[in-house]
Design a protein around this motif. Structure first.
Motif, PDB file in Angstrom:
ATOM      1  N   GLY A 253       0.830  -1.196   0.000  1.00 14.44           N
ATOM      2  CA  GLY A 253       0.000   0.000   0.000  1.00 14.44           C
ATOM      3  C   GLY A 253       0.862   1.241   0.000  1.00 14.44           C
ATOM      4  N   SER A 254       0.997   1.871   1.161  1.00 12.53           N
ATOM      5  CA  SER A 254       1.794   3.088   1.272  1.00 12.53           C
ATOM      6  C   SER A 254       3.185   2.781   1.818  1.00 12.53           C
ATOM      7  CB  SER A 254       1.089   4.089   2.193  1.00 12.53           C
ATOM      8  OG  SER A 254       1.057   3.581   3.523  1.00 12.53           O
ATOM      9  N   MET A 255       4.069   3.764   1.725  1.00 14.06           N
ATOM     10  CA  MET A 255       5.402   3.628   2.309  1.00 14.06           C
ATOM     11  C   MET A 255       5.301   3.417   3.813  1.00 14.06           C
ATOM     12  SD  MET A 255       8.641   3.452   2.106  1.00 14.06           S
ATOM     13  CE  MET A 255       8.954   3.917   0.402  1.00 14.06           C
ATOM     14  N   TYR A 256       4.339   4.084   4.440  1.00 14.38           N
ATOM     15  CA  TYR A 256       4.147   3.928   5.891  1.00 14.38           C
ATOM     16  C   TYR A 256       3.781   2.483   6.233  1.00 14.38           C
ATOM     17  CZ  TYR A 256       2.146   4.441  10.540  1.00 14.38           C
ATOM     18  OH  TYR A 256       1.858   4.290  11.864  1.00 14.38           O
ATOM     19  N   ASP A 257       2.879   1.875   5.464  1.00  9.01           N
ATOM     20  CA  ASP A 257       2.486   0.481   5.709  1.00  9.01           C
ATOM     21  C   ASP A 257       3.691  -0.448   5.572  1.00  9.01           C
ATOM     22  OD1 ASP A 257      -0.151   1.170   6.158  1.00  9.01           O
ATOM     23  OD2 ASP A 257      -0.695   0.968   4.041  1.00  9.01           O
ATOM     24  N   TYR A 258       4.525  -0.157   4.592  1.00  8.11           N
ATOM     25  CA  TYR A 258       5.703  -0.998   4.364  1.00  8.11           C
ATOM     26  C   TYR A 258       6.687  -0.894   5.522  1.00  8.11           C
ATOM     27  CZ  TYR A 258      10.107  -2.614   2.330  1.00  8.11           C
ATOM     28  OH  TYR A 258      11.295  -3.255   2.119  1.00  8.11           O
ATOM     29  N   VAL A 259       6.957   0.337   5.972  1.00  3.24           N
ATOM     30  CA  VAL A 259       7.953   0.558   7.027  1.00  3.24           C
ATOM     31  C   VAL A 259       7.467   0.011   8.369  1.00  3.24           C
ATOM     32  CG1 VAL A 259       9.181   2.346   8.335  1.00  3.24           C
ATOM     33  CG2 VAL A 259       8.959   2.540   5.858  1.00  3.24           C
ATOM     34  N   THR A 260       6.174   0.121   8.650  1.00  2.00           N
ATOM     35  CA  THR A 260       5.644  -0.276   9.960  1.00  2.00           C
ATOM     36  C   THR A 260       4.997  -1.656   9.959  1.00  2.00           C
ATOM     37  OG1 THR A 260       3.508   0.786   9.536  1.00  2.00           O
ATOM     38  CG2 THR A 260       5.241   2.137  10.551  1.00  2.00           C
ATOM     39  N   CYS A 261       5.109  -2.399   8.881  1.00  2.00           N
ATOM     40  CA  CYS A 261       4.417  -3.689   8.779  1.00  2.00           C
ATOM     41  C   CYS A 261       4.791  -4.628   9.921  1.00  2.00           C
ATOM     42  CB  CYS A 261       4.738  -4.335   7.430  1.00  2.00           C
ATOM     43  SG  CYS A 261       3.932  -5.941   7.173  1.00  2.00           S
ATOM     44  N   ASP A 262       6.085  -4.802  10.180  1.00  2.00           N
ATOM     45  CA  ASP A 262       6.514  -5.675  11.278  1.00  2.00           C
ATOM     46  C   ASP A 262       5.964  -5.178  12.613  1.00  2.00           C
ATOM     47  OD1 ASP A 262       7.987  -7.307   9.589  1.00  2.00           O
ATOM     48  OD2 ASP A 262       9.846  -6.206   9.878  1.00  2.00           O
ATOM     49  N   HIS A 263       6.058  -3.882  12.830  1.00  2.29           N
ATOM     50  CA  HIS A 263       5.656  -3.274  14.101  1.00  2.29           C
ATOM     51  C   HIS A 263       4.164  -3.465  14.366  1.00  2.29           C
ATOM     52  CE1 HIS A 263       6.111  -0.787  17.561  1.00  2.29           C
ATOM     53  NE2 HIS A 263       5.540   0.302  17.052  1.00  2.29           N
ATOM     54  N   MET A 264       3.337  -3.227  13.350  1.00  3.30           N
ATOM     55  CA  MET A 264       1.891  -3.307  13.516  1.00  3.30           C
ATOM     56  C   MET A 264       1.369  -4.734  13.497  1.00  3.30           C
ATOM     57  SD  MET A 264       1.029  -0.226  14.050  1.00  3.30           S
ATOM     58  CE  MET A 264      -0.746  -0.415  14.003  1.00  3.30           C
ATOM     59  N   ARG A 265       2.212  -5.685  13.141  1.00  3.65           N
ATOM     60  CA  ARG A 265       1.760  -7.078  13.088  1.00  3.65           C
ATOM     61  C   ARG A 265       1.298  -7.570  14.463  1.00  3.65           C
ATOM     62  NH1 ARG A 265       2.714 -11.129   9.454  1.00  3.65           N
ATOM     63  NH2 ARG A 265       2.385  -9.396   7.980  1.00  3.65           N
ATOM     64  N   ALA A 266       1.885  -7.040  15.528  1.00  5.17           N
ATOM     65  CA  ALA A 266       1.481  -7.452  16.877  1.00  5.17           C
ATOM     66  C   ALA A 266       0.003  -7.179  17.110  1.00  5.17           C
ATOM     67  CB  ALA A 266       2.332  -6.730  17.924  1.00  5.17           C
ATOM     68  N   LEU A 267      -0.467  -6.001  16.680  1.00  5.80           N
ATOM     69  CA  LEU A 267      -1.883  -5.649  16.825  1.00  5.80           C
ATOM     70  C   LEU A 267      -2.755  -6.574  15.988  1.00  5.80           C
ATOM     71  CD1 LEU A 267      -4.231  -3.810  17.684  1.00  5.80           C
ATOM     72  CD2 LEU A 267      -3.597  -2.260  15.824  1.00  5.80           C
ATOM     73  N   SER A 268      -2.342  -6.834  14.761  1.00  5.24           N
ATOM     74  CA  SER A 268      -3.132  -7.698  13.874  1.00  5.24           C
ATOM     75  C   SER A 268      -3.224  -9.116  14.421  1.00  5.24           C
ATOM     76  CB  SER A 268      -2.509  -7.714  12.473  1.00  5.24           C
ATOM     77  OG  SER A 268      -2.460  -6.418  11.923  1.00  5.24           O
ATOM     78  N   VAL A 269      -2.106  -9.631  14.911  1.00  4.81           N
ATOM     79  CA  VAL A 269      -2.094 -11.000  15.440  1.00  4.81           C
ATOM     80  C   VAL A 269      -2.951 -11.103  16.689  1.00  4.81           C
ATOM     81  CG1 VAL A 269      -0.622 -12.734  16.541  1.00  4.81           C
ATOM     82  CG2 VAL A 269       0.118 -11.643  14.421  1.00  4.81           C
ATOM     83  N   TYR A 270      -2.849 -10.120  17.584  1.00  3.54           N
ATOM     84  CA  TYR A 270      -3.630 -10.177  18.820  1.00  3.54           C
ATOM     85  C   TYR A 270      -5.121 -10.091  18.528  1.00  3.54           C
ATOM     86  CZ  TYR A 270      -4.990  -9.369  23.653  1.00  3.54           C
ATOM     87  OH  TYR A 270      -5.564  -9.488  24.899  1.00  3.54           O
ATOM     88  N   THR A 271      -5.504  -9.208  17.627  1.00  2.82           N
ATOM     89  CA  THR A 271      -6.912  -9.090  17.248  1.00  2.82           C
ATOM     90  C   THR A 271      -7.411 -10.394  16.642  1.00  2.82           C
ATOM     91  OG1 THR A 271      -6.648  -6.717  16.828  1.00  2.82           O
ATOM     92  CG2 THR A 271      -8.571  -7.789  15.871  1.00  2.82           C
ATOM     93  N   SER A 272      -6.605 -10.996  15.783  1.00  2.00           N
ATOM     94  CA  SER A 272      -6.978 -12.254  15.153  1.00  2.00           C
ATOM     95  C   SER A 272      -7.092 -13.375  16.166  1.00  2.00           C
ATOM     96  CB  SER A 272      -5.949 -12.617  14.073  1.00  2.00           C
ATOM     97  OG  SER A 272      -6.295 -13.809  13.420  1.00  2.00           O
ATOM     98  N   ALA A 273      -6.213 -13.370  17.169  1.00  3.11           N
ATOM     99  CA  ALA A 273      -6.230 -14.435  18.180  1.00  3.11           C
ATOM    100  C   ALA A 273      -7.513 -14.428  18.991  1.00  3.11           C
ATOM    101  CB  ALA A 273      -5.024 -14.282  19.106  1.00  3.11           C
ATOM    102  N   LEU A 274      -8.140 -13.271  19.119  1.00  3.24           N
ATOM    103  CA  LEU A 274      -9.376 -13.183  19.903  1.00  3.24           C
ATOM    104  C   LEU A 274     -10.522 -13.919  19.234  1.00  3.24           C
ATOM    105  CD1 LEU A 274      -9.196  -9.428  20.969  1.00  3.24           C
ATOM    106  CD2 LEU A 274      -8.595 -11.434  22.314  1.00  3.24           C
ATOM    107  N   ASN A 275     -10.414 -14.163  17.930  1.00  2.00           N
ATOM    108  CA  ASN A 275     -11.474 -14.884  17.223  1.00  2.00           C
ATOM    109  C   ASN A 275     -11.406 -16.384  17.445  1.00  2.00           C
ATOM    110  OD1 ASN A 275     -12.425 -12.459  16.059  1.00  2.00           O
ATOM    111  ND2 ASN A 275     -10.891 -12.596  14.427  1.00  2.00           N
ATOM    112  N   ARG A 276     -10.317 -16.856  18.027  1.00  5.37           N
ATOM    113  CA  ARG A 276     -10.141 -18.273  18.385  1.00  5.37           C
ATOM    114  C   ARG A 276     -10.307 -19.223  17.209  1.00  5.37           C
ATOM    115  NH1 ARG A 276     -12.803 -19.380  24.363  1.00  5.37           N
ATOM    116  NH2 ARG A 276     -11.954 -17.554  25.419  1.00  5.37           N
ATOM    117  N   SER A 277      -9.994 -18.766  16.014  1.00  3.09           N
ATOM    118  CA  SER A 277     -10.077 -19.661  14.863  1.00  3.09           C
ATOM    119  C   SER A 277      -8.964 -20.699  14.896  1.00  3.09           C
ATOM    120  CB  SER A 277     -10.009 -18.843  13.566  1.00  3.09           C
ATOM    121  OG  SER A 277      -8.837 -18.066  13.532  1.00  3.09           O
ATOM    122  N   CYS A 278      -7.891 -20.397  15.598  1.00  2.97           N
ATOM    123  CA  CYS A 278      -6.798 -21.340  15.795  1.00  2.97           C
ATOM    124  C   CYS A 278      -5.961 -20.823  16.954  1.00  2.97           C
ATOM    125  CB  CYS A 278      -5.942 -21.489  14.526  1.00  2.97           C
ATOM    126  SG  CYS A 278      -5.287 -19.919  13.917  1.00  2.97           S
TER     127      CYS A 278
END
Length: 477
Positions: A253-278
């Motif tokens: 997407g944007s340069m910001y998304d590229y630079v912060t992708c690793d950093h923001m992954r923690a939020l994405s993973v935690y949100t996904s974990a709450l759905n208990r799909s695995c």
């Protein structure tokens, strides 16, 4: 070093435009984050903190948290229920002109799991200045939040009922709130706690396990924007805590998304974990290298056999007293829900005249293949490695091995006594899938198919020059 980080954040501020989209514009009645302008930045803006309340009655539309939310004087207002647990979400540093992303998604995921109050802290007016100035003022933000907690306690809430979830710099804000209450908050979850200007900070000045009854952290960018040291009772290091799968592509997407992708992954993973799909299960280990080498494949020892998991439960930890700064490692995939099955590959090689290179591939139809490259040494015969595969062991259709040594190197045939694959942790007592007596010529591929029949896995076919024996292994998916 600090100046380099400041320049990086200033650059990001220039790259990013407002994140307000048409969807947000169409929901004018919903409370929304402040948006610091360049003029406000130049003039200096007085510290201002506001709060948004989400409940199951308004999960899709935040209401501005005011006194009415406590005294229930207006029917149209979402009410704060002091008898329910309260999750407090705190965003981190924001580039000028942007708004925090993922906060409402996290709030919705929390409310799907449990009936509770979700308070989102908006401190955009101070979070969007130069990074060093934001760090200087983050404690004042924490003090203001502490005043709100004291007010909520007068309406019936208890310290133990508060769970703070802080992203990046918001993790340290949450930690200092906990310090104000002498570590008696119920829980703090740090989502890749900020690293710049905090890696050498004293525990009092950053998130630490003493800040709440239970503190956990998820590390995804410890070599850049995140902190590299453990800060909680349990610290999850995803893929070693850096270089997350899928974050190396330029089409994010944007340069910001590229630079912060690793950093923001923690939020994405935690949100996904709450759905208990695995389940996102971590393995205690002293280092990521030892984990990948197959030396930490159980949860015996510090966790008495229970592997900690990312999610709302206290990571599945039942030991008392709580551990401190315990590092656990896990592998994830590139896309939601990010869960990977940890596969242990074991092989034994007959003595070699020269070192050799091989490529081992795990194949499950309909999923991406998992490739492992391994160098075999003359003085080593047994090898172990842990890898991430998108499917369970019982759904692996075949394993392929190829002698990839360079032609001019004159590497000869490779004789394997066995190749075994198993899923960890081995909590269900599943036997590994093994093939024996394999001979691979230089440049020649070898493969073995596994046929699943009525819960039984059978060694079915070989394309190697030396036929191996058939086997049976009970596998329950």
């Amino acid at each position: 070093m600090a100046w380099e980080w400041i320049k990086t954040f200033v650059y990001l501020s220039m790259c990013v435009t407002s994140a307000v989209g048409n969807k947000q514009a169409s929901q004018k009645k919903c409370a929304d984050f402040n948006n610091t302008t360049w003029q406000q930045y130049r003039q200096g803006t007085k510290l201002r903190v506001q709060y948004f309340l989400f409940t199951r009655n308004n999960a899709d539309c935040a209401s501005l948290f005011t006194q009415d939310c406590l005294n229930q004087t207006q029917k149209h207002t979402a009410y704060f229920n002091s008898s329910l647990p309260t999750k407090v979400i705190v965003h981190g540093y924001r580039p000028l002109g942007s708004k925090p992303s993922g906060m409402s998604d996290l709030a919705k995921a929390l409310l799907r799991e449990e009936d509770l109050n979700v308070l989102v802290v908006d401190w955009e007016f101070v979070a969007s200045f130069a990074y060093n100035l934001v760090v200087e003022n983050y404690k004042e933000v924490a003090v203001q939040i502490s005043e709100l907690i004291n007010k909520l306690m007068k309406h019936g809430s208890t310290l133990e009922s508060f769970h703070f979830i802080g992203m990046s710099l918001g993790a340290h804000v949450s930690g200092f709130v906990g310090t104000q209450f002498e570590g008696k908050l119920g829980r703090i979850t740090g989502l890749d706690p900020a690293g710049p200007m905090f890696k050498k900070a004293a525990p009092f000045d950053r998130l630490d396990s003493s800040d709440a009854l239970f503190v956990e952290a998820i590390h995804t960018d410890s070599d850049q924007f995140g902190i590299s040291i453990p800060v909680g009772h349990v610290d999850f290091f995803l893929n070693g805590g850096m270089d997350q799968p899928g974050c190396t592509h330029l089409d994010l997407g944007s340069m910001y998304d590229y630079v912060t992708c690793d950093h923001m992954r923690a939020l994405s993973v935690y949100t996904s974990a709450l759905n208990r799909s695995c389940s996102l299960t971590g393995f205690p280990c002293s280092s990521f290298e030892k984990f990948l080498a197959g030396k930490c494949i159980t949860c015996e020892g510090p966790f008495t056999g229970t592997c900690p998991q990312i999610g709302l439960l206290k990571s599945g930890i039942t030991v008392t007293p709580l551990l401190n700064h315990e590092k656990v490692y896990l592998l994830t995939t590139a896309t939601a829900p990010y869960c990977a099955h940890h596969i242990l590959v074991e092989l034994r090689v007959s003595p070699l005249d020269k070192s050799a290179d091989i490529q081992l591939t795990l194949i499950t139809v309909g999923h991406p293949e998992t490739e492992l490259k391994l160098k075999l040494n003359k003085d080593e015969m047994v090898y172990k490695m842990v890898t991430a595969h998108p499917a369970q062991l019982c759904k692996i259709d075949s394993v392929q091995v190829k002698n990839t040594g360079a032609r001019f190197f004159r590497q000869g045939d490779i004789q394997f006594a066995y190749i075994c694959i198993s899923e960890i942790p081995q909590t269900r007592g599943l036997a590994p899938l093994c093939v024996k007596n394999i001979n691979i010529g230089r440049g020649g591929p070898w493969s073995r198919d596994f046929v699943q029949l009525w819960g039984v896995s059978r060694d079915h076919r070989s394309t190697s020059s030396l036929e191996s024996k058939s086997f049976w292994s009970i596998i329950l998916c």
